[in-house]
Design a protein around this motif. Structure first.
Motif, PDB file in Angstrom:
ATOM      1  N   VAL A 140      45.421  38.500  11.352  1.00  0.00           N
ATOM      2  CA  VAL A 140      46.233  37.376  11.798  1.00  0.00           C
ATOM      3  C   VAL A 140      46.535  36.465  10.608  1.00  0.00           C
ATOM      4  CG1 VAL A 140      46.225  35.302  13.247  1.00  0.00           C
ATOM      5  CG2 VAL A 140      45.346  37.456  14.151  1.00  0.00           C
ATOM      6  N   ALA A 141      47.768  36.016  10.544  1.00  0.00           N
ATOM      7  CA  ALA A 141      48.132  35.075   9.485  1.00  0.00           C
ATOM      8  C   ALA A 141      47.465  33.736   9.757  1.00  0.00           C
ATOM      9  CB  ALA A 141      49.644  34.910   9.422  1.00  0.00           C
ATOM     10  N   ASP A 142      47.056  33.110   8.686  1.00  0.00           N
ATOM     11  CA  ASP A 142      46.279  31.885   8.791  1.00  0.00           C
ATOM     12  C   ASP A 142      47.042  30.746   9.466  1.00  0.00           C
ATOM     13  OD1 ASP A 142      44.071  30.238   8.253  1.00  0.00           O
ATOM     14  OD2 ASP A 142      45.134  29.404   6.524  1.00  0.00           O
ATOM     15  N   THR A 143      48.341  30.874   9.498  1.00  0.00           N
ATOM     16  CA  THR A 143      49.137  29.770  10.029  1.00  0.00           C
ATOM     17  C   THR A 143      49.180  29.734  11.553  1.00  0.00           C
ATOM     18  OG1 THR A 143      51.006  31.224   9.663  1.00  0.00           O
ATOM     19  CG2 THR A 143      50.658  29.494   8.031  1.00  0.00           C
ATOM     20  N   LYS A 144      48.670  30.792  12.198  1.00  0.00           N
ATOM     21  CA  LYS A 144      48.616  30.803  13.655  1.00  0.00           C
ATOM     22  C   LYS A 144      47.166  30.871  14.099  1.00  0.00           C
ATOM     23  CE  LYS A 144      53.141  31.787  14.348  1.00  0.00           C
ATOM     24  NZ  LYS A 144      54.065  30.897  15.044  1.00  0.00           N
ATOM     25  N   SER A 145      46.886  30.357  15.286  1.00  0.00           N
ATOM     26  CA  SER A 145      45.527  30.456  15.809  1.00  0.00           C
ATOM     27  C   SER A 145      45.205  31.910  16.142  1.00  0.00           C
ATOM     28  CB  SER A 145      45.396  29.599  17.071  1.00  0.00           C
ATOM     29  OG  SER A 145      44.337  30.094  17.866  1.00  0.00           O
ATOM     30  N   ALA A 146      44.110  32.397  15.600  1.00  0.00           N
ATOM     31  CA  ALA A 146      43.737  33.791  15.822  1.00  0.00           C
ATOM     32  C   ALA A 146      43.532  34.075  17.307  1.00  0.00           C
ATOM     33  CB  ALA A 146      42.469  34.122  15.038  1.00  0.00           C
ATOM     34  N   ALA A 147      42.903  33.122  18.006  1.00  0.00           N
ATOM     35  CA  ALA A 147      42.640  33.325  19.433  1.00  0.00           C
ATOM     36  C   ALA A 147      43.965  33.463  20.196  1.00  0.00           C
ATOM     37  CB  ALA A 147      41.807  32.172  19.987  1.00  0.00           C
ATOM     38  N   SER A 148      44.936  32.577  19.904  1.00  0.00           N
ATOM     39  CA  SER A 148      46.192  32.689  20.651  1.00  0.00           C
ATOM     40  C   SER A 148      46.989  33.924  20.275  1.00  0.00           C
ATOM     41  CB  SER A 148      47.082  31.442  20.515  1.00  0.00           C
ATOM     42  OG  SER A 148      46.558  30.530  19.634  1.00  0.00           O
ATOM     43  N   VAL A 149      46.914  34.311  18.988  1.00  0.00           N
ATOM     44  CA  VAL A 149      47.637  35.524  18.604  1.00  0.00           C
ATOM     45  C   VAL A 149      47.046  36.732  19.328  1.00  0.00           C
ATOM     46  CG1 VAL A 149      48.224  37.077  16.691  1.00  0.00           C
ATOM     47  CG2 VAL A 149      48.387  34.612  16.365  1.00  0.00           C
ATOM     48  N   SER A 150      45.722  36.771  19.464  1.00  0.00           N
ATOM     49  CA  SER A 150      45.119  37.918  20.145  1.00  0.00           C
ATOM     50  C   SER A 150      45.584  37.977  21.611  1.00  0.00           C
ATOM     51  CB  SER A 150      43.597  37.866  20.053  1.00  0.00           C
ATOM     52  OG  SER A 150      43.073  36.882  20.924  1.00  0.00           O
ATOM     53  N   ARG A 151      45.709  36.816  22.240  1.00  0.00           N
ATOM     54  CA  ARG A 151      46.192  36.794  23.627  1.00  0.00           C
ATOM     55  C   ARG A 151      47.653  37.229  23.720  1.00  0.00           C
ATOM     56  NH1 ARG A 151      41.998  32.781  24.483  1.00  0.00           N
ATOM     57  NH2 ARG A 151      43.124  31.203  23.322  1.00  0.00           N
ATOM     58  N   LEU A 152      48.404  36.797  22.726  1.00  0.00           N
ATOM     59  CA  LEU A 152      49.814  37.177  22.679  1.00  0.00           C
ATOM     60  C   LEU A 152      49.958  38.693  22.522  1.00  0.00           C
ATOM     61  CD1 LEU A 152      52.172  35.247  22.913  1.00  0.00           C
ATOM     62  CD2 LEU A 152      52.315  35.159  20.409  1.00  0.00           C
ATOM     63  N   VAL A 153      49.106  39.262  21.699  1.00  0.00           N
ATOM     64  CA  VAL A 153      49.144  40.715  21.505  1.00  0.00           C
ATOM     65  C   VAL A 153      48.753  41.415  22.805  1.00  0.00           C
ATOM     66  CG1 VAL A 153      48.024  42.655  20.321  1.00  0.00           C
ATOM     67  CG2 VAL A 153      48.770  40.664  19.010  1.00  0.00           C
ATOM     68  N   TYR A 154      47.727  40.887  23.452  1.00  0.00           N
ATOM     69  CA  TYR A 154      47.351  41.469  24.755  1.00  0.00           C
ATOM     70  C   TYR A 154      48.532  41.436  25.714  1.00  0.00           C
ATOM     71  CZ  TYR A 154      45.450  42.037  29.383  1.00  0.00           C
ATOM     72  OH  TYR A 154      45.244  42.484  30.654  1.00  0.00           O
ATOM     73  N   ASP A 155      49.148  40.265  25.825  1.00  0.00           N
ATOM     74  CA  ASP A 155      50.267  40.110  26.760  1.00  0.00           C
ATOM     75  C   ASP A 155      51.402  41.072  26.426  1.00  0.00           C
ATOM     76  OD1 ASP A 155      48.761  38.125  27.902  1.00  0.00           O
ATOM     77  OD2 ASP A 155      49.851  36.456  26.962  1.00  0.00           O
ATOM     78  N   THR A 156      51.645  41.240  25.136  1.00  0.00           N
ATOM     79  CA  THR A 156      52.722  42.133  24.700  1.00  0.00           C
ATOM     80  C   THR A 156      52.429  43.570  25.113  1.00  0.00           C
ATOM     81  OG1 THR A 156      53.140  40.697  22.809  1.00  0.00           O
ATOM     82  CG2 THR A 156      54.017  42.939  22.681  1.00  0.00           C
ATOM     83  N   ILE A 157      51.169  43.979  24.907  1.00  0.00           N
ATOM     84  CA  ILE A 157      50.805  45.350  25.285  1.00  0.00           C
ATOM     85  C   ILE A 157      50.884  45.512  26.807  1.00  0.00           C
ATOM     86  CG2 ILE A 157      48.932  47.051  25.347  1.00  0.00           C
ATOM     87  CD1 ILE A 157      48.012  45.904  22.617  1.00  0.00           C
ATOM     88  N   ALA A 158      50.339  44.520  27.509  1.00  0.00           N
ATOM     89  CA  ALA A 158      50.297  44.612  28.977  1.00  0.00           C
ATOM     90  C   ALA A 158      51.707  44.626  29.569  1.00  0.00           C
ATOM     91  CB  ALA A 158      49.489  43.451  29.546  1.00  0.00           C
ATOM     92  N   ALA A 159      52.645  43.986  28.873  1.00  0.00           N
ATOM     93  CA  ALA A 159      54.007  43.892  29.410  1.00  0.00           C
ATOM     94  C   ALA A 159      54.868  45.102  29.055  1.00  0.00           C
ATOM     95  CB  ALA A 159      54.669  42.609  28.890  1.00  0.00           C
ATOM     96  N   ASN A 160      54.326  45.981  28.198  1.00  0.00           N
ATOM     97  CA  ASN A 160      55.103  47.154  27.813  1.00  0.00           C
ATOM     98  C   ASN A 160      55.412  47.996  29.060  1.00  0.00           C
ATOM     99  OD1 ASN A 160      55.162  50.175  27.044  1.00  0.00           O
ATOM    100  ND2 ASN A 160      55.601  49.125  25.111  1.00  0.00           N
ATOM    101  N   PRO A 161      56.665  48.384  29.227  1.00  0.00           N
ATOM    102  CA  PRO A 161      57.043  49.109  30.438  1.00  0.00           C
ATOM    103  C   PRO A 161      56.211  50.362  30.670  1.00  0.00           C
ATOM    104  CG  PRO A 161      58.991  48.500  29.148  1.00  0.00           C
ATOM    105  CD  PRO A 161      57.801  48.107  28.341  1.00  0.00           C
ATOM    106  N   ALA A 162      55.935  51.084  29.626  1.00  0.00           N
ATOM    107  CA  ALA A 162      55.161  52.321  29.790  1.00  0.00           C
ATOM    108  C   ALA A 162      53.741  52.011  30.260  1.00  0.00           C
ATOM    109  CB  ALA A 162      55.122  53.096  28.479  1.00  0.00           C
ATOM    110  N   ILE A 163      53.210  50.904  29.782  1.00  0.00           N
ATOM    111  CA  ILE A 163      51.867  50.511  30.215  1.00  0.00           C
ATOM    112  C   ILE A 163      51.908  50.088  31.691  1.00  0.00           C
ATOM    113  CG2 ILE A 163      50.062  48.756  29.918  1.00  0.00           C
ATOM    114  CD1 ILE A 163      49.906  50.731  27.738  1.00  0.00           C
ATOM    115  N   ARG A 164      52.916  49.330  32.004  1.00  0.00           N
ATOM    116  CA  ARG A 164      53.030  48.878  33.392  1.00  0.00           C
ATOM    117  C   ARG A 164      53.182  50.060  34.338  1.00  0.00           C
ATOM    118  NH1 ARG A 164      54.604  43.279  33.741  1.00  0.00           N
ATOM    119  NH2 ARG A 164      55.590  43.702  35.741  1.00  0.00           N
ATOM    120  N   ALA A 165      53.854  51.115  33.848  1.00  0.00           N
ATOM    121  CA  ALA A 165      54.060  52.291  34.691  1.00  0.00           C
ATOM    122  C   ALA A 165      52.798  53.150  34.764  1.00  0.00           C
ATOM    123  CB  ALA A 165      55.230  53.116  34.146  1.00  0.00           C
ATOM    124  N   ALA A 166      51.958  53.010  33.770  1.00  0.00           N
ATOM    125  CA  ALA A 166      50.820  53.920  33.651  1.00  0.00           C
ATOM    126  C   ALA A 166      49.583  53.394  34.349  1.00  0.00           C
ATOM    127  CB  ALA A 166      50.529  54.192  32.169  1.00  0.00           C
TER     128      ALA A 166
END
Lengths: 109, 213, 197
Positions: A69-95
Motif C-alpha cells: 500500500v502506498a503510504d499516502t493512503k490508509s492501509a486499513a481502508s485500502v485493504s477494505r477497498l480491495v476486498y470490496d473490489t474483489i467481492a464486486a467482481n461479476p465472476a465472483i458474484r456468480a461463483a
C-alpha cells in the motif's frame, strides 16, 4: 466450475487498479523458492505465477491477495477497498458459494 | 664463525632450527601463545629476554600486516558492476519477514483482512526515518496481535547523534510513529517504548544538502 | 490523519545515506525486521572483504562470488538467530568460511588434499623483485607460495579467526598437525617479512 486462471488474471488487473495499491506480492510462501532461484533470479523471471490466487475448496471459492500500500493512503481502508473490489467482481458474484476473500497488506511505503 | 648447533644470540631464530637456543630457551610457538593470551599472566623470563622481545615484535608486525592484508585486497578489488549485489537482493523478497498477521475489521463474514507485522515494522521504520538525527533499529510489537482491540506495546531501538536531546528526540519519534500507526492500522497502542542504544559521535551529512523537515 | 511528513516520505537516497552511516547492530536489527535496504547496506559494507576472503580460500573469483551470494542468502534467513547483532561481521566471515571449505571438500572427490586446487602462481619471483610492492602485496605473494595446507590453516586462523580445534575440524586433520602447519607457516612468513623489511 470456474476458470480460476482467467479469474485470477482478471482479479489481478482489478486489484492493481484500486487506488493506494502499489504492489502485488505472490501469495505462496517464498523463502524456500528464493534460495534455489536466487543465483539466476534475473534470467528465470520469465514465468510468474498469478499474483491473486483463486482456489476451489469444498466450502466454496477462496481468493487471496497480498498487497503493498502506498503510504499516502490508509492501509486499513485500502485493504477494505480491495476486498470490496474483489467481492464486486461479476465472476465472483456468480461463483457462489464464496468461502473466503483474504487481503493481506504486506508492506506500506 | 659459530659452530653448528651452538646458540647464537646474534643470528635470528627464524633462520635456525634451534629456536630455544636463540630465544633464551623459549619456542616461537610459546611466544605466539603468550601474545594470543595478551601476555597474561606475565612471564618474567620472556619479558626480560631481549631475544624474546624482538621475536614478539616480529609476531606483532606479522599480525598487524595480516589484519590489513585482506582489507587491502578488498579495497583493491576491481570496482565491478553491481550485479553481485543485485543478484543477492533480488532473491530476498520483501515479504520473507512478514511475521504475524494482524486482523483488520470488516463486516462481511467472508472477509479475512490483515496487515502483516512486517508491514507494521516497516511503517514504524519509515516513520522513524523522517525524524532527523535519529536512526531506528529494531522494532518489536508486544501483545496479542490476533485479537482486535488488545493493547499493543511498540518497542523501538534507536541510535542518535551526539549532542541531540534524547528525551526530545524520543518524544518526536513516539509522536511520529503513533500518527503513522493510527493512520494505517487499527491497533490499540498501549505504549511506544523507545530505547536509545547508541550515540554516534560523528554527524551524518546527507549527500543531498537539504534538511529533513 | 496523515501528518505532513508521512506523505512526503524521506527520499530513498537520503535513507540510504542514513543507513550507510548506521552501525552494524542497527542494520542487523532492521534486517531482522525485514528491512531490505538495511540488508543491502550490510551486503555492500562486508561483501568485498568476504569476497577477498573467499577468493583467498578458493583461489577463484567466480567461485568466490557464488559463495558470497550463498552466504548472504543464508545470512538473510539466519540473521534472526544471531545473538549479538554487533558481531555481524565475524559471523558473516564465519559463514563464508564454512561455505568455502564445503566447496573445497566437494573438490576432494577429485584430488587428494595436498595437491588440490589453487595452482601456485607461476611466477616464483625472488623476494628482491617484491620490494616495489606494498607490504600487503608482498605478504600476499609470500602467502600464495606457501604449501596449500599451511596457507589454508593460516588463512582460517588469521582471517576467519578460527581456533586450532576449529581448523582441525574444518580440515579433518589432527590438532597437532594444525599446530605444526601453522608453526611452519608462521616461520616462513616472518622470515620473508623480515627479509623484505
Amino acid at each position: 466450475m470456474t476458470d480460476t486462471t482467467a479469474l485470477a488474471a482478471d482479479l489481478e488487473t482489478a486489484v492493481r487498479a484500486v487506488p493506494g495499491v502499489s504492489t502485488l506480492y505472490p501469495t505462496a510462501p517464498l523463502l524456500a523458492t528464493i534460495v534455489g532461484a536466487v543465483v539466476d533470479a534475473i534470467t528465470t523471471r520469465t514465468v510468474s505465477p498469478p499474483l491473486v490466487s483463486v482456489s476451489n475448496g469444498h466450502a466454496g471459492l477462496s481468493v487471496s491477495a497480498r498487497i503493498g500500500v502506498a503510504d499516502t493512503k490508509s492501509a486499513a481502508s485500502v485493504s477494505r477497498l480491495v476486498y470490496d473490489t474483489i467481492a464486486a467482481n461479476p465472476a465472483i458474484r456468480a461463483a457462489e458459494p464464496i468461502d473466503t476473500i483474504s487481503v493481506t497488506v504486506a508492506s506500506i511505503d | 664463525m659459530t659452530p653448528p648447533n651452538m646458540p647464537d644470540a646474534t643470528s635470528d631464530w627464524y633462520l635456525s632450527d634451534n629456536e630455544p637456543g636463540h630465544l633464551d630457551g623459549h619456542t616461537i610457538e610459546e611466544l605466539n601463545d603468550y601474545l594470543d593470551r595478551g601476555r597474561v599472566p606475565a612471564n618474567l623470563s620472556i619479558d626480560t629476554s631481549p631475544a624474546c622481545q624482538i621475536a614478539l615484535a616480529s609476531l606483532e608486525r606479522l599480525s598487524s600486516a595480516m589484519s590489513s592484508l585482506l582489507q587491502d585486497e578488498a579495497d583493491r578489488a576491481d570496482v565491478r558492476d553491481d550485479s553481485w549485489v543485485t543478484a543477492i537482493m533480488d532473491g530476498i523478497v520483501r515479504d520473507a519477514r512478514s511475521g504475524r498477521d494482524i486482523p483488520l475489521e470488516h463486516p462481511s463474514p467472508h472477509a479475512r483482512l490483515f496487515v502483516t507485522e512486517g508491514a507494521v515494522r516497516g511503517l514504524v521504520r519509515a516513520a522513524g526515518d523522517t525524524v532527523a538525527n535519529l536512526i531506528v533499529g529494531r522494532c518489536r510489537l508486544d501483545g496479542d496481535l490476533a485479537t482486535p482491540g488488545a493493547p499493543i506495546t511498540i518497542a523501538i531501538n534507536a541510535s542518535i547523534y551526539r549532542g541531540e536531546s534524547i528525551p526530545a528526540l524520543a518524544e518526536q519519534l513516539r509522536q511520529t510513529v503513533a500518527a503513522a500507526l493510527s493512520a494505517h492500522t487499527e491497533l490499540t497502542i498501549a505504549a511506544i517504548d523507545v530505547t536509545i542504544q547508541n550515540i554516534y559521535l560523528t554527524r551524518h551529512d546527507p549527500e543531498i544538502g537539504q534538511d529533513t523537515p | 490523519m496523515f501528518p505532513a511528513n508521512r506523505g512526503a516520505a524521506v527520499p530513498d537516497s537520503q535513507i540510504r545515506a542514513l543507513l550507510e552511516h548506521a552501525d552494524d547492530r542497527t542494520l542487523v536489527e532492521r534486517t531482522v525486521d525485514g528491512d531490505i535496504r538495511a540488508f543491502e547496506v550490510l551486503v555492500r559494507r562486508h561483501g568485498p572483504l568476504m569476497r577477498a576472503y573467499a577468493t583467498r580460500i578458493l583461489g577463484s573469483n567466480d567461485e568466490a562470488d557464488d559463495v558470497v551470494q550463498e552466504t548472504f542468502i543464508t545470512a538473510w534467513a539466519k540473521l534472526p538467530t544471531l545473538e549479538n547483532p554487533a558481531l555481524a561481521k565475524g559471523w558473516l566471515m564465519r559463514i563464508v568460511s564454512h561455505k568455502s571449505i564445503d566447496r573445497i571438500r566437494a573438490r576432494r572427490h577429485h584430488s587428494s588434499l595436498d595437491n588440490l586446487d589453487v595452482p601456485a602462481p607461476d611466477h616464483h619471483s625472488p623476494i628482491t623483485a617484491v620490494e616495489a610492492l606494498s607490504r600487503s602485496e608482498a605478504l600476499s605473494q609470500v602467502l600464495s607460495e606457501l604449501p596449500t595446507n599451511q596457507r589454508r590453516c593460516w588463512e582460517l586462523k588469521e582471517f576467519g579467526d578460527y581456533s586450532y580445534a576449529e581448523i582441525a575440524e574444518e580440515l579433518d586433520l589432527p590438532v597437532s598437525t594444525i599446530r605444526g602447519l601453522l608453526a611452519r607457516a608462521r616461520k616462513t612468513l616472518i622470515r620473508e617479512m623480515e627479509a623484505w623489511r
